[in-house]
Design a protein around this motif. Structure first.
Motif, short mmCIF file in Angstrom:
data_model
loop_
_atom_site.label_atom_id
_atom_site.label_comp_id
_atom_site.label_asym_id
_atom_site.label_seq_id
_atom_site.Cartn_x
_atom_site.Cartn_y
_atom_site.Cartn_z
N UNK A 49 0.83 -1.20 0.00
CA UNK A 49 0.00 0.00 0.00
C UNK A 49 0.86 1.25 0.00
N UNK A 50 0.26 2.38 -0.38
CA UNK A 50 0.97 3.65 -0.45
C UNK A 50 0.66 4.56 0.73
N UNK A 51 -0.06 4.07 1.70
CA UNK A 51 -0.48 4.88 2.84
C UNK A 51 0.69 5.10 3.81
N UNK A 52 0.64 6.20 4.54
CA UNK A 52 1.61 6.47 5.61
C UNK A 52 1.04 6.16 6.98
N UNK A 101 -0.21 -8.65 8.50
CA UNK A 101 -1.00 -9.76 7.97
C UNK A 101 -1.11 -9.69 6.45
N UNK A 102 0.05 -9.55 5.79
CA UNK A 102 0.07 -9.54 4.33
C UNK A 102 -0.04 -8.17 3.70
N UNK A 103 -0.21 -7.12 4.50
CA UNK A 103 -0.29 -5.75 3.98
C UNK A 103 0.99 -5.01 4.38
N UNK A 104 1.69 -4.45 3.40
CA UNK A 104 2.91 -3.68 3.62
C UNK A 104 2.65 -2.24 3.22
N UNK A 105 3.21 -1.30 3.95
CA UNK A 105 3.02 0.12 3.64
C UNK A 105 4.33 0.74 3.18
N UNK A 106 4.29 1.42 2.04
CA UNK A 106 5.47 2.05 1.48
C UNK A 106 5.44 3.57 1.67
N UNK A 107 4.40 4.09 2.32
CA UNK A 107 4.30 5.53 2.53
C UNK A 107 5.39 6.04 3.46
N UNK A 108 5.50 7.37 3.52
CA UNK A 108 6.51 8.02 4.36
C UNK A 108 5.96 8.11 5.78
N UNK A 109 6.52 7.32 6.69
CA UNK A 109 6.02 7.26 8.05
C UNK A 109 6.62 8.38 8.89
N UNK A 110 5.78 9.18 9.56
CA UNK A 110 6.30 10.33 10.32
C UNK A 110 7.19 9.92 11.49
N UNK A 111 6.99 8.74 12.06
CA UNK A 111 7.80 8.34 13.21
C UNK A 111 9.29 8.29 12.85
N UNK A 112 9.60 7.72 11.70
CA UNK A 112 11.00 7.64 11.28
C UNK A 112 11.59 9.02 11.03
N UNK A 113 10.80 9.93 10.46
CA UNK A 113 11.28 11.28 10.21
C UNK A 113 11.56 12.02 11.51
#
Length: 484
Positions: free
Chosen positions: A198-201, A208-220
């Motif tokens: 997915x492209x969501x942040x 459970x089989x869903x991966x997110x490629x969005x820019x996560x604010x926690x890492x920033x």
């Protein structure tokens, strides 16, 4: 009417013009199943897009089972000449996963792309489709099929799009963009055993089989707070909108500051729909107390005739307030026009950017941010700008417009899918392959998926200047460097 497009492979034809060079997706991992394909034409470390040959075929755009509306029309993108592949010795293969969806009877490998092609986010969705096409023509072989379905930007539309994708034999789903759409599509994909990138942040949709490629604010936030602590900043404050994004940033801010050994001096939330942010900035500035302190000091000096008192009073006449703020750095967790409006009020209420270091999140990563003087000199964490600059030029040359910031996500996801699709055997899109710990490198630098489904990126720290932003702490080149 079927709202899908099929991007497939037809015989190669000469491009109308020679495109600029493409910065290809570099797979940094030795993919486990490579051990089974030592003699294939797709072995080992991938340095660039696939090699061209006189007999090679290239993907072009063809119609769906029923003709789509005109708004879904897309134009072929010329494919540049790629660098060659390099063969390496792979590690032992991982245990293959048992749940897979078979490809179509024609031997093609089908991947679905779920985007909001209509509705309020339609322009963004179409730009992401353009970016996906660019990756398609650089990386896909003649067996790869990209099936694009419109989510309409709603959970119901996403669920319907996922059902169409599964029915079309998709072995992997890319997208949707919005977290609510991911929540709509995920149950359908899980029931069919189809993985989702997915492209969501929103990290809550991952797993459970869903991966997110969005820019996560926690890492920033972790990155910029850690950098600031390394530069001697001890006391931190934060100003954020009272919405899910702002609350997520504040949770990350508290954890990052405490984890880095800093002090949290103040935290303020504001209504993101407000027309005026003066009240919250006044509170953040302790303006009333500091103003009253100044006026009281002036009053004491006004009745004195000695030269020292007169000189002190003259200095106080130039000040708005008196007394230092209880923090050395202020994180402003917003972007766009709201960030500009909030930032303009900071010096007005005597939060001096020369004394207080401004910090930001990835929402600062937009052209023209230095137009607001209060932000000049501020620090924020974001993907390294170099690879993205090459992508933006290629996109602009191809489509005549600058891409939205999220377009690189669609490019990297499509490129990754096209690369994995060329692996041998039916288990090309397993969780183990997608979440390989060594990660990948794309148009936003290195990234990898964690076992829980969220993504991790190698981020740089940038400093705002009047006309641009400059990297002051480089992004890591590998995840090994990041962990050391």
């Amino acid at each position: 009417m079927d709202r899908s497009l099929m991007l497939n492979a037809l015989p190669r034809r000469n491009p109308l013009r020679a495109p600029g060079p493409v910065l290809a997706l570099l797979v940094l991992v030795l993919l486990p199943t490579m051990v089974a394909c030592q003699s294939s034409s797709f072995d080992g470390l991938i340095q660039g897009s696939k090699s061209a040959s006189p007999t090679d075929s290239r993907p072009v755009v063809s119609g769906p089972r029923t003709p789509p509306p005109p708004t879904y029309a897309v134009n072929p993108v010329p494919r540049p000449a790629p660098p060659p592949l390099t063969q390496v010795d792979p590690p032992q293969p991982a245990e293959p996963e048992t749940t897979v969806v078979s490809g179509a009877d024609d031997g093609s490998i089908r991947v679905a792309l779920l985007l909001p092609l209509t509705g309020p986010n339609g322009p963004v969705g179409k730009a992401l489709l353009n970016a996906a096409q660019m990756a398609l023509f650089s990386f896909a072989d003649e067996k790869f099929r990209l099936l694009t379905h419109d989510t309409r930007g709603t959970p119901e539309g996403a669920a319907e799009a996922a059902q169409l994708a599964v029915g079309d034999g998709a072995q992997l789903i890319l997208g949707p963009l919005l977290s609510s759409s991911v929540q709509g599509a995920a149950p359908v994909a899980r029931a069919a055993g189809v993985r989702v990138i997915a492209f969501s942040s929103d990290r809550s949709v991952a797993g459970d089989g869903v991966f997110t490629l969005g820019f996560l604010p926690r890492a920033q936030v972790d990155r910029v707070i850690g950098f600031a602590r390394g530069r001697g900043v001890q006391r931190f404050a934060a100003l954020a909108p009272d919405n899910p994004y702002g609350r997520t940033v504040l949770d990350a801010f508290r954890a990052a500051v405490i984890g880095a050994g800093g002090e949290i001096a103040r935290v303020e939330l504001y209504n993101p729909d407000a027309a005026d942010f003066s009240a919250v900035v006044r509170d953040m500035a302790d303006y009333e107390f500091r103003r009253a302190t100044l006026l009281e000091q002036r009053k004491e000096l006004e009745g004195k005739e000695d030269e020292v008192s007169k000189a002190a009073l003259a200095r106080l006449e130039t000040l708005q307030t008196m007394g230092d703020l209880p923090y050395d750095a202020l994180l402003v967790a917003d972007g766009g026009k709201r960030l500009q409006a909030v930032a303009a009020l900071l010096p007005f209420y005597d939060i001096d950017p020369k004394k207080v270091r401004m910090l930001g999140t990835g929402q600062w990563d937009e052209p023209g941010i230095g137009a607001e003087p209060a932000l000049v000199g501020g620090w924020y964490a974001a993907p390294p700008p170099g690879p993205r600059a090459a992508f933006e030029k290629e996109y602009s040359d191809t489509y005549g417009d600058m891409p939205p910031r999220l377009a690189t996500i669609a490019y990297d996801a499509t490129a990754l899918a096209a690369v994995l699709a060329q692996l041998p055997g039916p288990d090309r899109f397993t969780s183990d392959l997608i979440a390989n710990a060594n990660g990948f490198a794309g148009r936003d630098g290195i990234f990898r998926f964690l076992p829980g489904g969220t993504s991790e990126r190698g981020l740089a720290v940038l400093q705002v200047r009047q006309r641009d932003a400059v990297v002051i702490d480089r992004a890591p080149a590998t995840f090994q460097a990041l962990s050391n």
